[in-house]
Design a protein around this motif. Structure first.
Motif, PDB file in Angstrom:
ATOM      1  N   LYS A 102      -2.051 -16.560 -29.053  1.00 28.22           N
ATOM      2  CA  LYS A 102      -0.667 -16.710 -29.521  1.00 28.22           C
ATOM      3  C   LYS A 102      -0.254 -18.168 -29.364  1.00 28.22           C
ATOM      4  CE  LYS A 102       0.430 -12.108 -27.934  1.00 28.22           C
ATOM      5  NZ  LYS A 102      -0.645 -11.846 -26.998  1.00 28.22           N
ATOM      6  N   GLU A 103       0.398 -18.710 -30.367  1.00 31.48           N
ATOM      7  CA  GLU A 103       0.811 -20.109 -30.351  1.00 31.48           C
ATOM      8  C   GLU A 103       1.729 -20.381 -29.168  1.00 31.48           C
ATOM      9  OE1 GLU A 103       2.713 -23.435 -33.372  1.00 31.48           O
ATOM     10  OE2 GLU A 103       2.582 -21.340 -33.989  1.00 31.48           O
ATOM     11  N   GLY A 104       1.493 -21.490 -28.450  1.00 27.66           N
ATOM     12  CA  GLY A 104       2.322 -21.878 -27.313  1.00 27.66           C
ATOM     13  C   GLY A 104       1.795 -21.363 -25.979  1.00 27.66           C
ATOM     14  N   THR A 105       0.757 -20.546 -25.996  1.00 26.65           N
ATOM     15  CA  THR A 105       0.172 -20.045 -24.743  1.00 26.65           C
ATOM     16  C   THR A 105      -1.139 -20.763 -24.476  1.00 26.65           C
ATOM     17  OG1 THR A 105      -1.023 -18.267 -25.868  1.00 26.65           O
ATOM     18  CG2 THR A 105       1.178 -17.753 -25.067  1.00 26.65           C
ATOM     19  N   GLY A 106      -1.537 -20.752 -23.227  1.00 24.97           N
ATOM     20  CA  GLY A 106      -2.788 -21.392 -22.844  1.00 24.97           C
ATOM     21  C   GLY A 106      -3.986 -20.509 -23.129  1.00 24.97           C
ATOM     22  N   LEU A 107      -5.155 -21.091 -23.124  1.00 26.97           N
ATOM     23  CA  LEU A 107      -6.386 -20.328 -23.327  1.00 26.97           C
ATOM     24  C   LEU A 107      -6.805 -19.689 -22.011  1.00 26.97           C
ATOM     25  CD1 LEU A 107      -8.432 -22.861 -25.483  1.00 26.97           C
ATOM     26  CD2 LEU A 107      -7.126 -20.886 -26.268  1.00 26.97           C
ATOM     27  N   GLY A 108      -7.602 -18.640 -22.089  1.00 27.90           N
ATOM     28  CA  GLY A 108      -8.107 -17.990 -20.886  1.00 27.90           C
ATOM     29  C   GLY A 108      -7.531 -16.600 -20.723  1.00 27.90           C
ATOM     30  N   ALA A 109      -8.113 -15.842 -19.792  1.00 28.70           N
ATOM     31  CA  ALA A 109      -7.691 -14.451 -19.575  1.00 28.70           C
ATOM     32  C   ALA A 109      -6.243 -14.372 -19.100  1.00 28.70           C
ATOM     33  CB  ALA A 109      -8.613 -13.785 -18.567  1.00 28.70           C
ATOM     34  N   SER A 110      -5.848 -15.298 -18.234  1.00 27.52           N
ATOM     35  CA  SER A 110      -4.484 -15.291 -17.700  1.00 27.52           C
ATOM     36  C   SER A 110      -3.587 -16.279 -18.430  1.00 27.52           C
ATOM     37  CB  SER A 110      -4.508 -15.660 -16.208  1.00 27.52           C
ATOM     38  OG  SER A 110      -5.372 -14.806 -15.516  1.00 27.52           O
ATOM     39  N   GLU A 111      -4.043 -16.811 -19.544  1.00 25.65           N
ATOM     40  CA  GLU A 111      -3.330 -17.819 -20.338  1.00 25.65           C
ATOM     41  C   GLU A 111      -2.943 -19.028 -19.494  1.00 25.65           C
ATOM     42  OE1 GLU A 111      -0.107 -15.710 -22.185  1.00 25.65           O
ATOM     43  OE2 GLU A 111      -1.439 -14.663 -23.557  1.00 25.65           O
ATOM     44  N   GLN A 112      -3.843 -19.411 -18.571  1.00 26.48           N
ATOM     45  CA  GLN A 112      -3.578 -20.519 -17.668  1.00 26.48           C
ATOM     46  C   GLN A 112      -4.166 -21.841 -18.183  1.00 26.48           C
ATOM     47  OE1 GLN A 112      -6.048 -18.436 -17.399  1.00 26.48           O
ATOM     48  NE2 GLN A 112      -7.846 -19.514 -16.691  1.00 26.48           N
ATOM     49  N   GLY A 113      -4.898 -21.811 -19.301  1.00 23.09           N
ATOM     50  CA  GLY A 113      -5.602 -22.994 -19.797  1.00 23.09           C
ATOM     51  C   GLY A 113      -4.706 -24.027 -20.432  1.00 23.09           C
ATOM     52  N   MET A 114      -5.347 -25.038 -21.009  1.00 22.83           N
ATOM     53  CA  MET A 114      -4.637 -26.150 -21.639  1.00 22.83           C
ATOM     54  C   MET A 114      -3.843 -25.690 -22.852  1.00 22.83           C
ATOM     55  SD  MET A 114      -7.672 -29.020 -21.568  1.00 22.83           S
ATOM     56  CE  MET A 114      -6.697 -30.123 -22.538  1.00 22.83           C
ATOM     57  N   LEU A 115      -2.723 -26.348 -23.078  1.00 23.49           N
ATOM     58  CA  LEU A 115      -1.894 -26.045 -24.242  1.00 23.49           C
ATOM     59  C   LEU A 115      -2.233 -26.954 -25.426  1.00 23.49           C
ATOM     60  CD1 LEU A 115       1.543 -25.537 -22.484  1.00 23.49           C
ATOM     61  CD2 LEU A 115      -0.045 -23.787 -23.284  1.00 23.49           C
ATOM     62  N   GLU A 116      -2.644 -28.196 -25.147  1.00 28.62           N
ATOM     63  CA  GLU A 116      -2.973 -29.154 -26.198  1.00 28.62           C
ATOM     64  C   GLU A 116      -4.471 -29.439 -26.185  1.00 28.62           C
ATOM     65  OE1 GLU A 116      -0.560 -30.292 -23.843  1.00 28.62           O
ATOM     66  OE2 GLU A 116       1.096 -29.509 -25.017  1.00 28.62           O
ATOM     67  N   PRO A 117      -5.017 -29.821 -27.336  1.00 30.59           N
ATOM     68  CA  PRO A 117      -6.436 -30.173 -27.379  1.00 30.59           C
ATOM     69  C   PRO A 117      -6.718 -31.461 -26.608  1.00 30.59           C
ATOM     70  CG  PRO A 117      -5.403 -30.557 -29.505  1.00 30.59           C
ATOM     71  CD  PRO A 117      -4.388 -29.912 -28.634  1.00 30.59           C
ATOM     72  N   ILE A 118      -7.957 -31.653 -26.223  1.00 32.91           N
ATOM     73  CA  ILE A 118      -8.375 -32.863 -25.513  1.00 32.91           C
ATOM     74  C   ILE A 118      -8.222 -34.049 -26.458  1.00 32.91           C
ATOM     75  CG2 ILE A 118     -10.343 -34.032 -24.446  1.00 32.91           C
ATOM     76  CD1 ILE A 118     -11.383 -31.249 -23.689  1.00 32.91           C
ATOM     77  N   PRO A 119      -7.635 -35.146 -25.992  1.00 33.82           N
ATOM     78  CA  PRO A 119      -7.478 -36.310 -26.875  1.00 33.82           C
ATOM     79  C   PRO A 119      -8.838 -36.911 -27.236  1.00 33.82           C
ATOM     80  CG  PRO A 119      -6.851 -36.867 -24.638  1.00 33.82           C
ATOM     81  CD  PRO A 119      -7.110 -35.409 -24.661  1.00 33.82           C
ATOM     82  N   THR A 120      -8.942 -37.408 -28.453  1.00 34.62           N
ATOM     83  CA  THR A 120     -10.187 -38.015 -28.919  1.00 34.62           C
ATOM     84  C   THR A 120      -9.965 -39.481 -29.215  1.00 34.62           C
ATOM     85  OG1 THR A 120      -9.702 -37.449 -31.200  1.00 34.62           O
ATOM     86  CG2 THR A 120     -10.997 -35.857 -29.947  1.00 34.62           C
ATOM     87  N   PHE A 121     -11.060 -40.230 -29.260  1.00 42.09           N
ATOM     88  CA  PHE A 121     -11.005 -41.636 -29.627  1.00 42.09           C
ATOM     89  C   PHE A 121     -12.326 -42.029 -30.256  1.00 42.09           C
ATOM     90  CE2 PHE A 121     -12.569 -41.364 -25.353  1.00 42.09           C
ATOM     91  CZ  PHE A 121     -13.625 -42.261 -25.314  1.00 42.09           C
ATOM     92  N   VAL A 122     -12.306 -43.072 -31.056  1.00 40.36           N
ATOM     93  CA  VAL A 122     -13.514 -43.557 -31.718  1.00 40.36           C
ATOM     94  C   VAL A 122     -14.286 -44.411 -30.724  1.00 40.36           C
ATOM     95  CG1 VAL A 122     -14.407 -44.935 -33.613  1.00 40.36           C
ATOM     96  CG2 VAL A 122     -12.380 -43.535 -33.950  1.00 40.36           C
ATOM     97  N   LYS A 123     -15.561 -44.095 -30.561  1.00 35.32           N
ATOM     98  CA  LYS A 123     -16.437 -44.828 -29.634  1.00 35.32           C
ATOM     99  C   LYS A 123     -17.237 -45.836 -30.453  1.00 35.32           C
ATOM    100  CE  LYS A 123     -20.076 -43.674 -26.383  1.00 35.32           C
ATOM    101  NZ  LYS A 123     -20.884 -44.721 -26.910  1.00 35.32           N
TER     102      LYS A 123
END
Length: 123
Positions: A30-51
């Motif tokens: 569901k949008e706005g919830t965290g990942l994981g069984a208890s919805e305790q995970g990250m809300l935003e994706p990991i930031p990326t950058f050009v190497k």
């Protein structure tokens, strides 16, 4: 948090047209919830950058020139030591082969002399 809004860490949330967003929705997220069984995970994706460099991921940014020169000098010294050991090994191997050949020649000469002494007509 809606589409394209900034999260608490200053990153943008994924858009609803994103493939990853669609896959997560299909799996029951569901949008706005965290990942994981208890919805305790990250809300935003990991930031990326050009190497742009050729170093591995997680490598130190830059080494000091002094450290690089010391490493290079140590490698060259190690390489020189290995080459000199290899040369010494090759030389000692050649000497050992020559000594073995000399021993074989002495044994053959001894056999010839022995046969000449007892059977002079056959040799």
């Amino acid at each position: 948090m809606g589409d394209g809004e900034l999260g608490s860490a200053g990153h943008t949330a994924i858009d609803s047209s994103n493939v990853g967003f669609k896959l997560l929705k299909k799996c029951g997220w569901k949008e706005g919830t965290g990942l994981g069984a208890s919805e305790q995970g990250m809300l935003e994706p990991i930031p990326t950058f050009v190497k742009k460099n050729k170093r591995g991921i997680g490598a130190d940014k830059t080494k000091k020139k002094v450290e690089v020169l010391k490493d290079l000098d140590a490698k060259m010294q190690n390489n020189h030591d290995m080459q000199s050991k290899k040369k010494n090994k090759q030389v000692s191997k050649r000497i050992r082969k020559m000594q073995e050949e000399e021993e074989r020649m002495k044994e053959k000469e001894f056999e010839r002399a022995f046969f000449r002494e007892f059977w002079p007509d056959n040799v």
